[in-house]
Design a protein around this motif. Structure first.
Motif, mmCIF file in Angstrom:
data_model
loop_
_atom_site.group_PDB
_atom_site.id
_atom_site.type_symbol
_atom_site.label_atom_id
_atom_site.label_comp_id
_atom_site.label_asym_id
_atom_site.label_seq_id
_atom_site.Cartn_x
_atom_site.Cartn_y
_atom_site.Cartn_z
ATOM 1 N N PRO A 1 0.811 -1.226 0.000
ATOM 2 C CA PRO A 1 0.000 0.000 0.000
ATOM 3 C C PRO A 1 0.839 1.270 0.000
ATOM 4 C CG PRO A 1 -0.214 -1.180 2.089
ATOM 5 C CD PRO A 1 0.464 -2.088 1.142
ATOM 6 N N GLU B 1 -8.229 5.411 1.329
ATOM 7 C CA GLU B 1 -8.713 4.648 2.487
ATOM 8 C C GLU B 1 -7.553 4.228 3.379
ATOM 9 O OE1 GLU B 1 -10.907 1.463 0.795
ATOM 10 O OE2 GLU B 1 -12.719 2.659 0.425
ATOM 11 N N THR C 1 -9.063 5.480 -4.745
ATOM 12 C CA THR C 1 -9.946 5.378 -3.576
ATOM 13 C C THR C 1 -9.316 4.490 -2.506
ATOM 14 O OG1 THR C 1 -11.899 5.664 -4.974
ATOM 15 C CG2 THR C 1 -12.244 4.698 -2.790
ATOM 16 N N ILE C 2 -8.687 3.396 -2.953
ATOM 17 C CA ILE C 2 -8.032 2.487 -1.994
ATOM 18 C C ILE C 2 -6.864 3.192 -1.319
ATOM 19 C CG2 ILE C 2 -6.683 0.367 -1.780
ATOM 20 C CD1 ILE C 2 -8.395 -0.836 -3.999
ATOM 21 N N ASP C 3 -6.072 3.942 -2.084
ATOM 22 C CA ASP C 3 -4.961 4.705 -1.502
ATOM 23 C C ASP C 3 -5.478 5.632 -0.405
ATOM 24 O OD1 ASP C 3 -3.206 3.568 -3.323
ATOM 25 O OD2 ASP C 3 -3.306 5.252 -4.722
#
Length: 374
Positions: free
Chosen positions: A220, A237, A233-235
């Motif tokens: 990540p 989060e 969006t994942i970054d």
């Protein structure tokens, strides 16, 4: 019985099974005791939490805020209630021994090594020992040194994550990473600001949080640093959850009580708060860390709340576990302890993260403990 100090902000009361799972294998069969942290039993008022959030949130404070905040902090936060001072720590340790039986030694991780200085003379008197795993800098270290070395160690760890230290890395890899860190912590509308707004603050606090386990968080982190400035969006989060873990922020921009406990314990151990840890240009992580710890520069303290190093003659058998790749308490901290206590034994290990001595050291540590206990 072994006394365990996991460092700051310590552990709130947990299920016994969860707590024991955090212990290294060389302690699995031992009776282990720890102290309940004051911040977990004394209510930290909402006014105090909001006050701490306002001055640790990044961005430059106005002249009026700088003038007014010390009084606001003193009125809203009773730091003495949220810390274990030196006298309380020593007395609690002795009381534990009287009630539960002889304490053979202390396993102190990170900032727990600083607090362990309060009971070293007692362990010396009783023939005990102390194991310090990735110790924080010794008490009395200048705050600028603490923050600068931590931020530089984290940047070095991120270089590993991004492959900048590999033989085939591009010549610009380290320079590109530094530029990204500078941009991530800057308010572009106010170039002199440090983590100038909520988004910048979240990004920088997330980096410090994720650094506790760079090995597990490698993917990540690499994604965030590779995709910057176009984060997925994942970054985002990952950044949000990481920032929460670092400052325990929640609700209406407050912080959770253990952040108050973290500051109340950490600040008195070191001097020179407020001097900063480098410019945004040269040390963006250090600049952000300085702002996150602004509260330390005005936090009141007294003789009991400080931590002092005992003389070498008053220390028990001492083993220093030094992680050469620790991004939170770099190996320079363990070296500083060794300089103060040249008779201490040392074991080194490599882990891209904080306070996780590998299982392969367990036999060596057990052998050392058995040797000094005989």
């Amino acid at each position: 019985m072994v006394f365990w100090d996991p460092g700051g902000p310590g552990l709130s009361p947990l299920d016994v099974g969860i707590t024991r799972s955090l212990l290294p294998s060389w302690l699995k069969n031992a009776t282990v005791a720890t102290l309940v942290e004051p911040w977990s039993v004394h209510e930290v008022s909402p006014r105090c939490l909001t006050s701490l959030a306002n001055v640790s949130a990044g961005g430059e404070l106005s002249d009026q805020q700088v003038k007014d905040w010390p009084d606001q902090f003193e009125d809203s936060c009773d730091a003495d209630l949220y810390r274990l001072d030196r006298t309380e720590y020593e007395e609690s340790f002795k009381e534990l021994g009287r009630k539960e039986g002889s304490i053979s030694g202390i396993y102190a991780q990170s900032f727990g090594a600083v607090r362990a200085t309060a009971v070293m003379p007692e362990l010396k008197r009783t023939g005990g020992w102390a194991v310090m795993d990735a110790p924080a800098p010794p008490p009395g270290t200048h705050a600028t040194t603490l923050m600068s070395e931590r931020s530089l160690a984290l940047e070095a760890g991120l270089q590993d994550v991004m492959g900048c230290t590999s033989a085939d890395a591009s010549t610009s890899c380290q320079k590109d990473l530094h530029r990204k860190l500078r941009e991530m912590g800057s308010d572009r509308t106010a170039p002199t600001g440090l983590a100038g707004g909520a988004e910048e603050y979240d990004r920088m606090t997330a980096l410090f949080s994720l650094s506790n386990n760079l090995e597990s968080n490698e993917k990540p982190l690499r994604d965030i640093l590779t995709n910057w400035p176009k984060l997925s969006t994942i970054d985002q989060e990952v950044i949000n959850s990481g920032s929460y873990a670092f400052t325990r922020r929640h609700g209406d921009n407050q912080v959770l009580p253990d952040f108050a406990g973290y500051l109340a314990n950490l600040c008195p151990a070191y001097n020179g708060w407020g001097a900063g840890a480098g410019s945004q240009e040269k040390n963006p992580l250090g600049a952000a860390l300085s702002r996150m710890h602004y509260a330390c520069s005005v936090m009141p303290g007294d003789e009991d709340s400080s931590w002092t190093l005992p003389e070498a003659k008053d220390t028990p058998n001492l083993l220093l576990l030094e992680n050469s790749r620790d991004p939170v308490t770099p190996p320079s901290a363990a070296s500083a302890w060794a300089k103060k206590y040249p008779d201490a034994d040392r074991l080194e290990y490599e882990y891209l993260g904080h306070t996780k001595a590998p299982e392969k050291l367990s036999e060596d540590i057990s052998t050392w403990v058995a040797g000094v206990s005989s």
